[in-house]
Design an enzyme around this catalytic site. Structure first.
Site, PDB file in Angstrom:
ATOM      1  N   TYR A 136      -0.733   3.605  -2.904  1.00 45.11           N
ATOM      2  CA  TYR A 136       0.199   4.321  -2.041  1.00 45.11           C
ATOM      3  C   TYR A 136       0.347   3.613  -0.699  1.00 45.11           C
ATOM      4  O   TYR A 136       1.470   3.411  -0.209  1.00 45.11           O
ATOM      5  CB  TYR A 136      -0.306   5.755  -1.838  1.00 45.11           C
ATOM      6  CG  TYR A 136       0.696   6.690  -1.218  1.00 45.11           C
ATOM      7  CD1 TYR A 136       1.662   7.322  -2.000  1.00 45.11           C
ATOM      8  CD2 TYR A 136       0.682   6.960   0.148  1.00 45.11           C
ATOM      9  CE1 TYR A 136       2.584   8.193  -1.435  1.00 45.11           C
ATOM     10  CE2 TYR A 136       1.597   7.826   0.720  1.00 45.11           C
ATOM     11  CZ  TYR A 136       2.550   8.439  -0.073  1.00 45.11           C
ATOM     12  OH  TYR A 136       3.463   9.295   0.491  1.00 45.11           O
TER      13      TYR A 136
ATOM     14  N   SER B 105       5.246   6.404   5.434  1.00 51.81           N
ATOM     15  CA  SER B 105       4.215   7.435   5.509  1.00 51.81           C
ATOM     16  C   SER B 105       3.275   7.081   6.649  1.00 51.81           C
ATOM     17  O   SER B 105       3.297   5.953   7.159  1.00 51.81           O
ATOM     18  CB  SER B 105       3.436   7.477   4.186  1.00 51.81           C
ATOM     19  OG  SER B 105       2.250   8.236   4.290  1.00 51.81           O
TER      20      SER B 105
END
Length: 283
Positions: free
Chosen positions: A156, A143
């Protein structure tokens, strides 16, 4: 180094295929003639993806956290393969929004088991097949939050940084061993998917009292890339032999900030976000 063969028409494996980028990749590659082996924990979404495809499809309800079941899935895929496996897209992912101070360990463990350990299990399950073939690609989804740390996204970010480090380490091992198998890291920016709506959120970490739905809507208002566009970018990047694929204009911004101002990027991002929210308010 010669340019790798195109993915089109060659078998691929995609996890997280019930929606979002995974579904878009399956749709794109199936349309181009690739047999697709699809996996997801969401049986209904997985079946919906498969029903929309017209080529050869293998579906498997799979919890990527289960290392043994990933190995079983890899064996099933190997028996099903009509030709050498071109690529494995370890794409399944979830989100948690929380400050570090208020983090719930069960939520963080849930995310890490899917976003990082799921990638590791998928890589270890399918890598022997690719190595034995002497070709193919492991494509692991990190990401932009694997490039920069973001407030209220510690779990995350930790998982996506881990995916990046794991995949880059694998890439070096394969190169040192003289293998033609490739390890590729994908860094999507904001993609219009359901990840924010399916996130675990105990309460608004900013103290503004927003509901999960309100927070998801604000995230979606700032996304810059559709799943179909993301799939096209990822496909093109794999075909071009890239080792790292940035998806969306915001991904290029994050990458530039990580290089130019690795310890003060939050001030720049805060200004960018403030301006984008102001524009939304004016509208």
């Amino acid at each position: 180094m010669s340019r790798p063969r195109s993915l089109a028409g060659r078998p691929v494996v995609i996890t997280g295929a019930a929606s979002g980028i995974g579904r878009a990749l399956a749709t794109r590659l199936s349309r181009l003639g690739s047999p697709v082996a699809l996996a997801d924990v969401d049986a209904d979404g997985l079946n919906a993806t498969a029903a929309a495809l017209h080529g050869r499809v293998l579906t498997r309800v799979l919890d990527v956290r289960d290392a043994e079941d990933q190995l079983k899935f890899a064996a099933e895929v190997q028996d099903w393969l009509p030709a050498p496996l071109a690529a494995v897209f370890n794409n399944a992912g979830v989100a948690v929004t929380s400050s570090v101070l208020d983090a719930v360990i069960e939520d963080d463990d849930w995310l890490h088991d899917i976003n990082f350990h799921g990638v590791v299990h998928g890589t270890r399950a399918f890598l022997p097949i690719l190595v034995a073939q002497g070709e193919g690609a492991i494509v692991n989804t990190s990401s932009v939050f694997g490039l920069l740390g973001m407030p209220n996204q510690s779990a995350y970010c930790a998982a996506k940084f881990a995916v990046r480090g794991f995949t880059e380490s694998l890439r070096q091992e394969l190169a040192l061993g003289g293998s033609a198998v490739r390890a590729i890291t994908v860094h999507p920016g904001g993609i219009t998917t359901n990840i924010a709506r399916n996130a675990r959120v105990r309460r608004d970490p900013t103290g503004l009292g927003r509901s999960r739905e309100e927070m998801a809507a604000q995230f979606e208002a700032m996304t810059m890339t559709s799943p179909d566009k993301a799939a096209a970018i990822i496909h093109a990047g794999v075909d071009r032999g890239k080792a790292r694929i940035l998806v969306g204009p915001d991904a290029y911004l994050f990458d530039a900030l990580a290089r130019i101002t690795p310890t003060h990027y939050n001030a720049v991002l805060s200004r960018v976000l403030w301006r984008s929210r102001r524009k939304e308010t004016v509208r």
